[in-house]
Scaffold this active site. Structure first.
Site, PDB file in Angstrom:
ATOM      1  N   SER A 153      95.705  29.822   5.287  1.00  0.00           N
ATOM      2  CA  SER A 153      96.897  29.541   6.088  1.00  0.00           C
ATOM      3  C   SER A 153      97.556  28.249   5.591  1.00  0.00           C
ATOM      4  CB  SER A 153      96.515  29.466   7.569  1.00  0.00           C
ATOM      5  OG  SER A 153      97.639  29.554   8.391  1.00  0.00           O
ATOM      6  N   ASP A 319      97.377  41.116   8.247  1.00  0.00           N
ATOM      7  CA  ASP A 319      97.947  39.784   8.496  1.00  0.00           C
ATOM      8  C   ASP A 319      99.472  39.892   8.487  1.00  0.00           C
ATOM      9  OD1 ASP A 319      98.738  37.155   8.568  1.00  0.00           O
ATOM     10  OD2 ASP A 319      97.507  36.502   6.871  1.00  0.00           O
ATOM     11  N   HIS A 352      95.493  37.678  10.791  1.00  0.00           N
ATOM     12  CA  HIS A 352      95.521  36.427  10.020  1.00  0.00           C
ATOM     13  C   HIS A 352      94.214  35.656  10.120  1.00  0.00           C
ATOM     14  CE1 HIS A 352      97.257  32.942   8.081  1.00  0.00           C
ATOM     15  NE2 HIS A 352      96.962  32.184   9.119  1.00  0.00           N
TER      16      HIS A 352
END
Length: 381
Positions: A153, A319, A352
């Site tokens: 991320s 995601d 995610h």
């Protein structure tokens, strides 16, 4: 909120003492406090060091007890003896990012010019500034080159920034569930969160610490909205469905009738006990400003020109915050730059947050990449 580190591997250092560090906004910053954790032992030639970059709401306690929550580190699944980031082989470093609230200089710290917390007088910071601070830490630790830089991320954004800005100090790079720029959709979600914080009457123009207040409600709503983006629709359905929370029928009111509502409220309430609202504003802004191609004349391949860094790019099929298409953009740019790159899209419905969970294919992929890269580096694989 206070930090009481009890682990012997927790450290704090003051950097940029003699030479202020330039920020992308044009300001200069000196005497930067950096809090970091280490795991494992640095080898004699200092060739086995791995930098772990944390995500938006992460911290330096990647594999040790978080002092405010008492919970295990956010990447304990990855870091430890015999694990993918094997502390019997590697020396792991994880620092709290610039602008954070767990010991590295950020908006809740005292502004030496006023004697009061910075609040929104803290300069705007970028992913580049975070990495520049980590480079000062690398220099302080006298580590010539990271064996690898890894993160998911926002941590993945830092990995890409490292590979672009310091290719000679980054032997390999593992960006996970990330992108070379923040999308309009992601900027929009961040703006919702920031407005929730700033709409809280206790935010007080960012000066809540001076008046003993805390915009808990606004920050909790920001966390709740963001948390939805970390999960996939199928994961939410599998975990909660339309199940009711501790009741047999609807209340026809606005209590948390559904389990998913109760779960999000829990996430929001717990978050405000460990995170600073102004840090949330600054770090989300740093992510919004990240655009590696824009920094190189609009060309992403130029960001990696002549790189010798080895890359392993990882994405997850479910995601929707950082979809696989954005990882493919990075891979295409790396190929155009003649970089050494491997790419894996992992099939999962975990969304995610899959990079934080026990995702066997991710562990196998990264473990295999590190093993082959260690041989190239001359390390005992």
């Amino acid at each position: 909120m206070s930090i009481i580190p009890t682990e012997p591997n927790h450290h704090t250092v003051i950097l940029a003492k003699d030479t202020p560090m330039p920020l992308d906004c044009g300001a200069m910053m000196s005497d930067i406090s950096v809090a970091y954790n280490t795991y494992g032992k640095l080898n004699e030639d200092k060739s086995n060091a791995i930098l772990v970059c944390h995500a938006l709401t992460g911290d330096q306690f990647a594999a040790s007890r978080q002092p405010l929550t008492g919970k295990d580190g956010w990447w304990s699944i990855m870091i430890g003896p015999g694990k993918v980031l094997d502390t019997d082989k590697y020396f792991i470093v994880c620092s709290n990012v610039l602008g954070g609230c767990m010991g590295t200089t950020g908006p809740k710290d005292i502004n030496p010019e006023t004697g009061k917390p910075y609040g929104i007088d803290f300069p705007i910071i970028t992913i580049g500034d975070m990495v520049r601070t980590q480079a000062l830490l690398q220099e302080y630790l006298e580590i010539p080159t990271w064996f690898s830089v890894i993160g998911g991320s926002m941590g993945g954004m830092q990995v890409l920034q490292w590979a672009s800005a310091y290719p000679d100090k980054c032997f390999s790079a593992i960006p996970i569930a990330t992108a070379a720029k923040h999308s309009a959709q992601n900027i929009a979600f961040h703006e919702v969160g920031r407005q929730a914080v700033m709409a809280d009457p206790e935010w007080l123009g960012g000066k809540y610490l001076e008046q003993g207040k805390n915009p808990r409600a606004g920050l909790a709503v920001a966390r709740m909205a963001a948390h939805v983006t970390y999960l996939s629709e199928s994961a939410l359905h599998r975990k909660f469905g339309r199940n009711l929370q501790d009741r047999d029928s609807l209340t026809y009111g606005f209590e948390a009738d559904f389990q998913v509502e109760s779960y999000l409220r829990y996430q929001g309430i717990n978050f405000v006990d460990r995170f600073d609202a102004n840090s949330y504003l600054y770090i989300t802004r740093a992510m919004d400003y990240f655009d590696l191609a824009e920094d190189h004349g609009g060309s992403l391949p130029k960001a990696f020109e002549n790189t010798s860094t080895r890359f392993c790019v990882v994405s997850f099929s479910s995601d929707w915050l950082f979809p696989t298409s954005e990882s493919r953009d990075v891979v295409r740019a790396l190929i155009a730059a003649a970089a050494n790159v491997s790419f894996v899209e992992i099939e999962t419905d975990k969304g995610h947050d899959a990079f934080l969970l026990d995702t066997p294919e991710m562990l196998q992929t990264i473990g295999g990449f590190l093993k082959s890269t260690a041989i190239s580096r001359g390390l005992d694989a």
